[in-house]
Design an enzyme around this catalytic site. Structure first.
Site, PDB file in Angstrom:
ATOM      1  N   GLY A  17      15.777   3.776   3.561  1.00  8.62           N
ATOM      2  CA  GLY A  17      15.621   3.799   2.008  1.00  8.62           C
ATOM      3  C   GLY A  17      15.893   2.093   1.825  1.00  8.62           C
ATOM      4  O   GLY A  17      16.228   1.816   0.791  1.00  8.62           O
ATOM      5  N   ASN A 112       2.343   4.417  -2.583  1.00 11.95           N
ATOM      6  CA  ASN A 112       3.106   4.538  -1.239  1.00 11.95           C
ATOM      7  C   ASN A 112       3.107   3.059  -1.218  1.00 11.95           C
ATOM      8  O   ASN A 112       2.256   2.267  -1.614  1.00 11.95           O
ATOM      9  CB  ASN A 112       2.150   5.477  -0.569  1.00 11.95           C
ATOM     10  CG  ASN A 112       2.734   5.275   0.794  1.00 11.95           C
ATOM     11  OD1 ASN A 112       3.897   5.658   0.935  1.00 11.95           O
ATOM     12  ND2 ASN A 112       1.793   5.094   1.670  1.00 11.95           N
ATOM     13  N   HIS A 114       2.650   1.063   2.440  1.00 10.96           N
ATOM     14  CA  HIS A 114       2.175   1.001   3.870  1.00 10.96           C
ATOM     15  C   HIS A 114       2.322  -0.369   4.454  1.00 10.96           C
ATOM     16  O   HIS A 114       2.083  -1.338   4.106  1.00 10.96           O
ATOM     17  CB  HIS A 114       0.816   1.347   3.788  1.00 10.96           C
ATOM     18  CG  HIS A 114       0.109   1.588   5.233  1.00 10.96           C
ATOM     19  ND1 HIS A 114       0.667   2.649   6.081  1.00 10.96           N
ATOM     20  CD2 HIS A 114      -0.530   0.892   5.886  1.00 10.96           C
ATOM     21  CE1 HIS A 114       0.324   2.573   7.117  1.00 10.96           C
ATOM     22  NE2 HIS A 114      -0.766   1.539   7.199  1.00 10.96           N
TER      23      HIS A 114
HETATM   24  C1  GRF Z   1       8.546   0.806   5.512  1.00 13.28           C
HETATM   25  O1  GRF Z   1       8.143   0.023   6.461  1.00 13.28           O
HETATM   26  C2  GRF Z   1       7.451   1.353   4.669  1.00 13.28           C
HETATM   27  O2  GRF Z   1       6.280   0.363   4.331  1.00 13.28           O
HETATM   28  C3  GRF Z   1       6.870   2.766   5.375  1.00 13.28           C
HETATM   29  O3  GRF Z   1       8.072   3.294   6.059  1.00 13.28           O
HETATM   30  C4  GRF Z   1       9.215   2.334   6.143  1.00 13.28           C
HETATM   31  C5  GRF Z   1      10.264   2.564   5.289  1.00 13.28           C
HETATM   32  O4  GRF Z   1      11.305   1.884   5.424  1.00 13.28           O
HETATM   33  N1  GRF Z   1       5.955   3.524   4.534  1.00 13.28           N
HETATM   34  P1  GRF Z   1      12.509   2.082   4.460  1.00 13.28           P
HETATM   35  O5  GRF Z   1      13.176   3.505   4.548  1.00 13.28           O
HETATM   36  O6  GRF Z   1      12.121   1.826   3.109  1.00 13.28           O
HETATM   37  O7  GRF Z   1      13.573   0.817   5.076  1.00 13.28           O
END
Ligand code: GRF
Length: 219
Positions: A17, A112, A114
């Protein structure tokens, strides 16, 4: 910039997170147009749940394994989102594919992040694939969610250089630092009502520098 009450946002997570934390930090600013009203995880042991609870944010954990179908799980999730009067959903490392039904409930209200410059490198292992393909520029994208995975109108992007000696881990760290910048920025644009979706494009009426970040090559 903000008009009316702050939008109530749910961050959907499956893991650590760190993007959720960047949204929580931004939302602590008094003039930020959104508040993180709920953190919802499909993993009961997601570390991000503990972080959110410690910050005094409401949390919910629903295991997809306790539901007969993907849509059953999503209906349960949707009910929790409604209970908390959520206006906007931010997927922040939420590792479940969503059905057209759920996406339809939140179309235009679900974001979202990405870890690639879409439409390049949809799907998983983006940093490994960027290195394999030898690209010189990589990055991250915040977009509205549509039924197709890692597609949908783009709200903000950050570009970072790929440098000699990069590994998937060093590249991921460089990208992640920028994810933490553009996600709060994109949510601010959407929550303040600055964005308008025109086909595949998101128009913001803002300066280019407000939704595009280009990070210079490290010294
Ligand atoms: C991030 O790299 C995001 O872009 C992808 O999943 C990862 C989540 O990381 N969708 P976090 O849990 O927010 O640290």
């Amino acid at each position: 910039m903000s008009v009316g009450p702050r939008k109530r946002v749910a961050a959907l997570i499956s893991g650590r997170g760190s993007n959720m934390i960047s949204l929580m930090a931004a939302a602590r600013q008094p003039d930020y147009p959104a508040e993180i009203a709920l953190v919802l995880s499909n993993k009961l042991d997601a570390p991000g749940l503990v972080t959110a609870r410690d910050a005094g944010i409401a949390t919910a954990a629903l295991s997809h394994k306790d539901h007969a179908s993907r849509e059953d799980f999503e209906r349960a999730m949707h009910a929790v989102l409604e209970e908390h009067a959520i206006d906007l959903v931010c997927l922040a490392g939420f590792m479940r594919l969503l059905t057209p039904w759920f996406v339809g409930q939140w179309q235009g209200r679900m974001l979202n992040i990405h870890p690639a410059l879409l439409p390049s490198f949809r799907g998983l292992h983006t940093h490994e694939r960027a290195l394999e393909d030898g690209v010189k520029i990589h990055g991250a994208t915040v977009h509205f969610v549509v039924p197709d995975m890692d597609a949908g109108p783009i709200i903000a992007q950050a570009a970072v250089p790929v440098v000699d000696g990069d590994t998937p881990a060093t590249l991921a760290a460089r990208v992640l630092a920028q994810e933490h910048v553009i996600y709060p920025l994109a949510l601010k644009l959407v929550a303040s009502g600055a964005t308008r979706i025109d086909g595949n494009r998101v128009l913001t009426g803002e300066q280019v520098s407000d939704h595009l970040l280009v990070v210079p090559t490290p010294a």
